[in-house]
Design a protein around this motif. Structure first.
Motif, PDB file in Angstrom:
ATOM      1  N   VAL A 169       0.823  -1.210   0.000  1.00 52.38           N
ATOM      2  CA  VAL A 169       0.000   0.000   0.000  1.00 52.38           C
ATOM      3  C   VAL A 169       0.854   1.255   0.000  1.00 52.38           C
ATOM      4  O   VAL A 169       0.375   2.338  -0.368  1.00 52.38           O
ATOM      5  N   ALA A 170       2.128   1.143   0.383  1.00 48.57           N
ATOM      6  CA  ALA A 170       3.008   2.316   0.315  1.00 48.57           C
ATOM      7  C   ALA A 170       3.193   2.791  -1.117  1.00 48.57           C
ATOM      8  O   ALA A 170       3.554   3.954  -1.336  1.00 48.57           O
ATOM      9  N   ALA A 171       2.917   1.938  -2.105  1.00 42.62           N
ATOM     10  CA  ALA A 171       3.040   2.325  -3.505  1.00 42.62           C
ATOM     11  C   ALA A 171       1.957   3.293  -3.942  1.00 42.62           C
ATOM     12  O   ALA A 171       1.996   3.811  -5.057  1.00 42.62           O
ATOM     13  N   LEU A 172       0.979   3.560  -3.076  1.00 41.67           N
ATOM     14  CA  LEU A 172      -0.091   4.510  -3.397  1.00 41.67           C
ATOM     15  C   LEU A 172       0.260   5.936  -3.014  1.00 41.67           C
ATOM     16  O   LEU A 172      -0.596   6.809  -3.046  1.00 41.67           O
ATOM     17  N   THR A 177       2.485   7.209   8.289  1.00 40.35           N
ATOM     18  CA  THR A 177       1.588   6.859   9.399  1.00 40.35           C
ATOM     19  C   THR A 177       0.345   6.139   8.894  1.00 40.35           C
ATOM     20  O   THR A 177      -0.144   5.196   9.534  1.00 40.35           O
ATOM     21  N   THR A 178      -0.164   6.569   7.732  1.00 40.92           N
ATOM     22  CA  THR A 178      -1.333   5.905   7.154  1.00 40.92           C
ATOM     23  C   THR A 178      -0.974   4.488   6.704  1.00 40.92           C
ATOM     24  O   THR A 178      -1.762   3.547   6.888  1.00 40.92           O
ATOM     25  N   VAL A 179       0.197   4.317   6.119  1.00 38.31           N
ATOM     26  CA  VAL A 179       0.631   2.988   5.692  1.00 38.31           C
ATOM     27  C   VAL A 179       0.741   2.045   6.878  1.00 38.31           C
ATOM     28  O   VAL A 179       0.292   0.887   6.829  1.00 38.31           O
ATOM     29  N   THR A 180       1.310   2.543   7.971  1.00 41.29           N
ATOM     30  CA  THR A 180       1.442   1.702   9.168  1.00 41.29           C
ATOM     31  C   THR A 180       0.080   1.309   9.718  1.00 41.29           C
ATOM     32  O   THR A 180      -0.135   0.145  10.107  1.00 41.29           O
ATOM     33  N   LEU A 182      -2.753   1.018   8.049  1.00 40.66           N
ATOM     34  CA  LEU A 182      -3.371   0.035   7.158  1.00 40.66           C
ATOM     35  C   LEU A 182      -2.754  -1.344   7.343  1.00 40.66           C
ATOM     36  O   LEU A 182      -3.457  -2.372   7.329  1.00 40.66           O
ATOM     37  N   GLN A 183      -1.446  -1.396   7.522  1.00 43.70           N
ATOM     38  CA  GLN A 183      -0.790  -2.688   7.723  1.00 43.70           C
ATOM     39  C   GLN A 183      -1.232  -3.333   9.027  1.00 43.70           C
ATOM     40  O   GLN A 183      -1.364  -4.562   9.105  1.00 43.70           O
ATOM     41  N   ARG A 184      -1.478  -2.556  10.049  1.00 42.75           N
ATOM     42  CA  ARG A 184      -1.956  -3.129  11.317  1.00 42.75           C
ATOM     43  C   ARG A 184      -3.351  -3.719  11.183  1.00 42.75           C
ATOM     44  O   ARG A 184      -3.734  -4.599  11.948  1.00 42.75           O
ATOM     45  N   LEU A 201     -13.348   2.676   5.206  1.00 44.86           N
ATOM     46  CA  LEU A 201     -12.040   3.294   4.962  1.00 44.86           C
ATOM     47  C   LEU A 201     -12.132   4.812   4.980  1.00 44.86           C
ATOM     48  O   LEU A 201     -11.271   5.498   5.538  1.00 44.86           O
ATOM     49  N   ALA A 202     -13.172   5.341   4.359  1.00 51.28           N
ATOM     50  CA  ALA A 202     -13.333   6.794   4.321  1.00 51.28           C
ATOM     51  C   ALA A 202     -13.573   7.367   5.705  1.00 51.28           C
ATOM     52  O   ALA A 202     -13.071   8.442   6.041  1.00 51.28           O
ATOM     53  N   ARG A 203     -14.367   6.647   6.531  1.00 45.19           N
ATOM     54  CA  ARG A 203     -14.645   7.147   7.883  1.00 45.19           C
ATOM     55  C   ARG A 203     -13.376   7.135   8.739  1.00 45.19           C
ATOM     56  O   ARG A 203     -13.168   8.035   9.555  1.00 45.19           O
ATOM     57  N   ARG A 204     -12.537   6.139   8.570  1.00 46.02           N
ATOM     58  CA  ARG A 204     -11.371   6.001   9.435  1.00 46.02           C
ATOM     59  C   ARG A 204     -10.170   6.806   8.955  1.00 46.02           C
ATOM     60  O   ARG A 204      -9.451   7.399   9.769  1.00 46.02           O
TER      61      ARG A 204
END
Length: 485
Positions: A169-172, A177-180, A182-184, A201-204
């Motif tokens: 997802v880091a390729a986006l 912080t957002t990548v971390t 999402l990975q969690r 996803l939009a709410r969070r």
């Protein structure tokens, strides 16, 4: 513009742009890194492949890197030169398509739609990019996709071509912080993110995650906007018959100055450095460089400044081509004309320019105020042509016009002496004003101020000398430090 053609975008990523630039200027066969002062320490800014192979990485402190790799060769990073190098690469990339834009500080984005057939096919074009970059000793990674986001993702996290779903997802182009986060949640791949319901996803995470996802997949358009080419300030004049007389060359220079200054005036710019090139009929060229003390665009003021340089030119059998280029341009906005009388620095700037053509502009200097209460550090010396005395000294107490190294006095006691000897003169104190206590700047190491505090007095002597004395309480003694006018 590209109706009926499938859009194709190429991302050129130069992961070692800064180190490649430095090594092209001075190659070394050793681990190499560029350092930049960040977070109160020198950290690795960019490094070559040899240094990466030894375990060094960006962001690592330079001290740790040297301890880990004693053979490391390092230089100070120059982001300004890196930006110029990337601009040169952007001009080079226009050989593949006219639509080339910067992508951050180390990449380019090319809209090659409709251009690939000029190289045979897309694969041949990409191969040509790789070969040219390899011959130039520039590390290049390529990514090709139908969207800008897809090309960027493949260049940074995948192969040249391929699917996006397996990429992280880091390729986006999301924040770390957002990548971390999402990975969690178990969303480590783009495919996992695309298969997740959009509303949670939009709410969070807000709209940014879905916007980047849609841009990569082509559901949301993303423009490629190349920066406009900087204006070119150069004019050329070709003669049907060669010229060589001073008056003829000066007249031709005047003809070149008029359109050049008109273009500068239209762009509200002024020139600080002019280059006049004179080509003789034997194809030999001579150049006259004119450096100005201030930005200007008045041909009447500039033309006489060329006379000394033109007079020294050897015309040979004649000059058939002349070219004038403004190579140092600065903003010079139009100013409102008022009836209020104002000081005009034009005459001073012209004088500095005339003298500077003989001895160099750097050798004409002026004093400027400095932010320090230490007398010796209250001023700096700077070239007059490249500094502007906008502000005067802010001083609560008067300072002497002449300042010299402290000279000891034959006097005793903490009070100003009634009589003292200085420079073989016997002086009598008429009036004493003070004291003004000045403390050393503890963060600077100055041998002259290691004695500690100083109590300064302004002494008016009956003999007419107006001196600036100080007393050192730590090691009782009196000194003369300056003289008032």
């Amino acid at each position: 513009m590209f109706d009926g053609l499938k859009k194709r975008v190429v991302c050129m990523w130069f992961p070692r742009l800064a180190s490649d630039r430095a090594l092209k200027a001075r190659p070394v066969e050793a681990p190499f890194a560029l350092s930049l002062h960040q977070q109160n320490t020198d950290r690795i800014y960019c490094l070559n492949q040899h240094a990466e192979g030894l375990g060094l990485h960006r962001g690592m402190s330079l001290a740790d890197a040297r301890a880990f790799c004693p053979t490391l060769v390092s230089q100070t990073a120059r982001p300004d030169l890196d930006a110029r190098f990337l601009a040169a690469l952007r001009r080079w990339a226009t050989r593949y398509c006219p639509w080339v834009a910067h992508d951050g500080a180390d990449g380019l984005i090319l809209n090659v739609t409709g251009s690939t057939h000029l190289w045979g096919d897309e694969a041949a074009m990409l191969q040509d990019m790789r070969q040219r970059a390899q011959r130039a000793a520039i590390t290049l990674r390529l990514g090709v996709g139908d969207t800008r986001g897809a090309a960027w993702a493949l260049a940074h996290y995948g192969s040249t071509t391929g699917a996006l779903e397996p990429l992280p997802v880091a390729a986006l182009r999301l924040e770390p912080t957002t990548v971390t986060a999402l990975q969690r949640l178990g969303l480590g791949r783009i495919g996992d993110l695309a298969a997740t319901p959009r509303a949670p996803l939009a709410r969070r995470f807000g709209p940014e995650v879905l916007r980047r996802l849609d841009q990569a997949l082509g559901d949301l358009p993303e423009s490629i906007n190349p920066a406009p080419e900087p204006p070119h300030y150069g004019v050329r004049l070709t003669f049907p018959e060669p010229i060589g007389l001073l008056g003829d060359v000066m007249g031709a220079t005047a003809r070149l100055l008029d359109p050049l200054c008109a273009k500068l005036h239209r762009d509200e710019a002024g020139v600080r450095r002019l280059l006049l090139t004179l080509r003789r009929v034997d194809r030999d060229s001579q150049q006259i460089e004119l450096r100005l003390a201030s930005a200007m665009r008045d041909p009447v003021r500039i033309l006489p400044l060329f006379e000394r340089g033109v007079a020294a030119v050897d015309a040979g059998f004649g000059i058939d081509v002349m070219r004038l280029e403004a190579v140092g341009v600065e903003p010079l906005p139009v100013q409102q004309i008022t009836s209020v009388s104002q000081d005009q620095p034009d005459q001073l700037n012209d004088l500095i320019t005339r003298i500077g053509t003989r001895i160099g502009l750097e050798n004409i200097q002026r004093f400027l105020p400095a932010d320090s209460h230490i007398p010796e550090r209250s001023f700096t010396i700077a070239p007059a042509a490249f500094s502007d005395p906008d502000k005067g000294w802010v001083c609560l107490r008067p300072r002497p016009l002449r300042l010299f190294p402290p000279e000891p006095l034959t006097a005793k006691g903490a009070a100003p002496p009634k009589r003292f000897r200085w420079r073989s003169m016997s002086l009598t104190t008429g009036r004493a004003t003070g004291p003004e206590r000045i403390a050393p700047e503890w963060w600077l190491s100055d041998e002259n101020w290691r004695s500690g505090l100083r109590d300064y007095w302004k002494i008016d002597t009956r003999e007419g000398r107006r001196l600036w004395l100080f007393y050192t309480p730590q090691a009782p003694a009196w000194f003369v430090h300056g003289e008032f006018a």
